[in-house]
Design a protein around this motif. Structure first.
Motif, PDB file in Angstrom:
ATOM      1  N   ASN A 193       0.805  -1.220   0.000  1.00 59.63           N
ATOM      2  CA  ASN A 193       0.000   0.000   0.000  1.00 59.63           C
ATOM      3  C   ASN A 193       0.838   1.271   0.000  1.00 59.63           C
ATOM      4  N   LEU A 230     -10.477  -5.188   0.372  1.00 56.09           N
ATOM      5  CA  LEU A 230     -10.765  -5.696  -0.964  1.00 56.09           C
ATOM      6  C   LEU A 230     -11.181  -7.155  -0.881  1.00 56.09           C
ATOM      7  N   ILE A 234      -0.897   4.813  -0.002  1.00 57.13           N
ATOM      8  CA  ILE A 234      -1.827   4.519   1.095  1.00 57.13           C
ATOM      9  C   ILE A 234      -0.971   4.189   2.316  1.00 57.13           C
ATOM     10  N   SER A 291      -6.284  -1.409   2.514  1.00 55.87           N
ATOM     11  CA  SER A 291      -7.376  -1.377   1.547  1.00 55.87           C
ATOM     12  C   SER A 291      -8.248  -2.600   1.811  1.00 55.87           C
TER      13      SER A 291
END
Length: 235
Positions: A38, A50, A43, A48
């Motif tokens: 990330n 997902l 990020i 995240s």
């Protein structure tokens, strides 16, 4: 999506729209994030969410190239003046150790050296280290910009020509001429191994410079399977 799902569930059971607060959290997420890619995508300090595993593998060529481009964008936005693009984890780690580069300076280009260089031509950085194993860099030295086995092959004749150009004796040249793989040819080079790797790195750098704009200083590094440098050429 969560709100819509709760409303649908309420309607299906004849209840009024729910008056609830939904909190999404990942216990230990900040620590887990350090083990992901990330940070290379901008990020930082989080994960995240997902699918069911949180793991995304860019199976398509297009998605991999897009991930390379986004990695370059993040490095440029962060003001980095040196990035490293590597064909694999071993070469990437070797370069990172050498220069103490942050994770967002590392580009996992895989076989897509052409896609990496063409994007950098449009969005240059001050300094690029291009790293990979002997066989991959031998393909680049031959002018191939897609290093996947389905797109390009190592050219033993060219490697034997290079071996001859660095002064290898007849016995070594005869042993190398019978090699069927880049690794076997490198092994057959014996005491000329370093000189051959250096020659491959120099030619690979020439191809790289010809593909890039003149705004980027280029170093090409060849790394063996143990993570040691066979050759480093350029700045």
């Amino acid at each position: 999506m969560i709100r819509e799902a709760l409303v649908d569930l309420a309607e299906a059971n004849g209840a009024p729209p729910p008056d609830v607060t939904v909190t999404v959290a990942i216990p230990g997420g900040e620590r887990l994030a350090e083990k992901t890619m990330n940070a290379r995508l901008g990020i930082v300090g989080g994960l995240s969410v997902l699918g069911t595993t949180g793991i995304v593998v860019p199976y398509s060529c297009a998605s991999w190239v897009h991930s390379i481009q986004r990695g370059i964008d993040v490095a440029r936005a962060a003001g980095l003046d040196h990035i490293a693009a590597a064909t694999g984890t071993t070469s990437e780690r070797a370069v990172q150790r050498l220069y103490a580069l942050p994770d967002h300076a590392l580009i996992d280009m895989g076989d897509f050296v052409g896609g990496t260089l063409k994007y950098l031509r449009r969005r240059p950085v001050a300094r690029l280290t291009l790293a990979g194993g002997f066989a991959k860099m031998a393909k680049l030295a031959a002018g191939h910009l897609d290093l996947h086995s389905s797109k390009s092959q190592v050219e033993p004749a060219l490697l034997n020509e290079m071996l001859s150009s660095v002064g290898a004796d007849d016995r070594t040249l005869a042993a190398a001429s019978g090699a069927e793989t880049a690794g076997a040819l490198l092994e057959a080079a014996g005491s000329w191994r370093a000189a051959l790797a250096d020659c491959v790195a120099r030619r690979a750098r020439e191809i790289t410079l010809a593909t890039l704009s003149g705004a980027t200083a280029v170093e090409v590094a060849i790394v063996d399977r143990g993570g040691e440098f066979l050759a480093r050429v350029g700045s």
